[in-house]
Design a protein around this motif. Structure first.
Motif, mmCIF file in Angstrom:
data_model
loop_
_atom_site.group_PDB
_atom_site.id
_atom_site.type_symbol
_atom_site.label_atom_id
_atom_site.label_comp_id
_atom_site.label_asym_id
_atom_site.label_seq_id
_atom_site.Cartn_x
_atom_site.Cartn_y
_atom_site.Cartn_z
ATOM 1 N N LEU A 35 -1.268 6.631 0.448
ATOM 2 C CA LEU A 35 -1.659 5.303 0.906
ATOM 3 C C LEU A 35 -2.919 5.414 1.754
ATOM 4 O O LEU A 35 -2.956 6.196 2.721
ATOM 5 N N THR A 127 -1.027 -0.262 -2.755
ATOM 6 C CA THR A 127 0.383 0.152 -2.774
ATOM 7 C C THR A 127 0.972 0.135 -4.175
ATOM 8 O O THR A 127 2.201 0.198 -4.324
ATOM 9 N N THR A 134 7.805 -0.300 1.300
ATOM 10 C CA THR A 134 6.462 0.217 1.624
ATOM 11 C C THR A 134 5.417 -0.861 1.413
ATOM 12 O O THR A 134 4.496 -1.013 2.228
ATOM 13 N N TYR A 138 3.022 -2.232 4.392
ATOM 14 C CA TYR A 138 1.561 -2.076 4.274
ATOM 15 C C TYR A 138 0.869 -3.434 4.335
ATOM 16 O O TYR A 138 -0.180 -3.581 4.976
#
Length: 253
Positions: A35, A127, A134, A138
């Motif tokens: 990421l 992502t 996640t 993010y």
């Protein structure tokens, strides 16, 4: 022997340069996607710097797409990306260096100036392939992440305008350097063609690019891409992808 591991961003043209080289040579490898922003501690620990791609090969850690290709050429000389003729090789490497330094960073800056304000789409791009938790985290952190990215890559209206001029100048150079064969060096595909085409991938998003965007492009990004629509360099890039991008050599971890 463990397969090579490529630490990468999915949506990065310099990472695409390394992926394409691995795929061109048919080297089975594992891809570990990171990421943006959160990648820094791991990559710093691995290499002492913070950029990807990073290739781990036989216990050796290699960062930078140019160094990765040089190592792959020694590991598997065929199919070659470096011309056999010395003068042609110097020309190919000089063009690789030009596009790496005078084109790639400026494509990224000009594009990110349009992309990063589009919070939902940008967070989804970065992502892609991640789980829902996640992605949500993010997205929530992306406004702060954007500030860091803008500062780190020196992205602002003035710098983006200068980078746009650099992109146009590099497209002029690419078009001027093309040989009657349709390649940049001699009569076959080389590291010069791979580099220029990979670094142009964010402009055309060819169907052969290994990661599809997560939906329609935001209007500012579309307008930025449309400004290049009539350039011969874009048609050339699409042709390089059609002819030479080939089959992925990624394997399951």
């Amino acid at each position: 022997m463990a397969p090579p591991v490529l630490w990468q961003f999915r949506f990065s043209h310099f990472n695409e340069k390394a992926r394409w080289a691995l795929d061109w040579k048919g080297i089975a490898h594992v891809r570990r996607s990171l990421l943006p922003g959160f990648h820094v501690p791991r990559v710093l620990w691995m290499t002492g710097q913070k950029s990807v791609p990073v290739l781990v090969l036989d216990g050796e850690t290699i960062h930078d797409s140019t160094r990765i290709i040089e190592r792959l050429e020694r590991m598997r000389p065929e199919p070659a990306l470096y011309p056999a003729d010395a003068a042609a090789r110097r020309r190919a490497l000089a063009l690789e260096d030009f596009f790496d330094e005078e084109f790639g960073p400026h494509v990224r800056r000009a594009l990110f100036h349009e992309l990063l304000p589009e919070t939902e789409f940008a967070a989804a791009v970065f992502t892609l392939g991640c789980g829902p938790s996640t992605r949500r985290l993010y997205r929530a952190l992306f406004p702060a992440m954007r500030v860091v990215m803008n500062a780190d890559m020196k992205i602002n209206a003035a710098s983006a305008a200068r980078s746009q001029e650099k992109v146009l100048a590099a497209l002029d150079r690419l078009e001027a350097e093309l040989q009657p064969s349709g390649y940049l060096v001699g009569d076959r595909f080389s590291v010069a063609d791979l580099t220029a085409a990979a670094l142009l991938a964010p402009v055309i998003l060819p169907p052969e690019f290994p990661y599809a965007p997560p939906g329609p492009l935001p209007a500012p990004v579309r307008r930025w891409r449309d400004a290049f629509a009539d350039r011969p360099a874009l048609r050339w890039t699409a042709e390089m992808y059609r002819r030479h991008r080939g089959t992925s050599a990624e394997i399951a971890a």
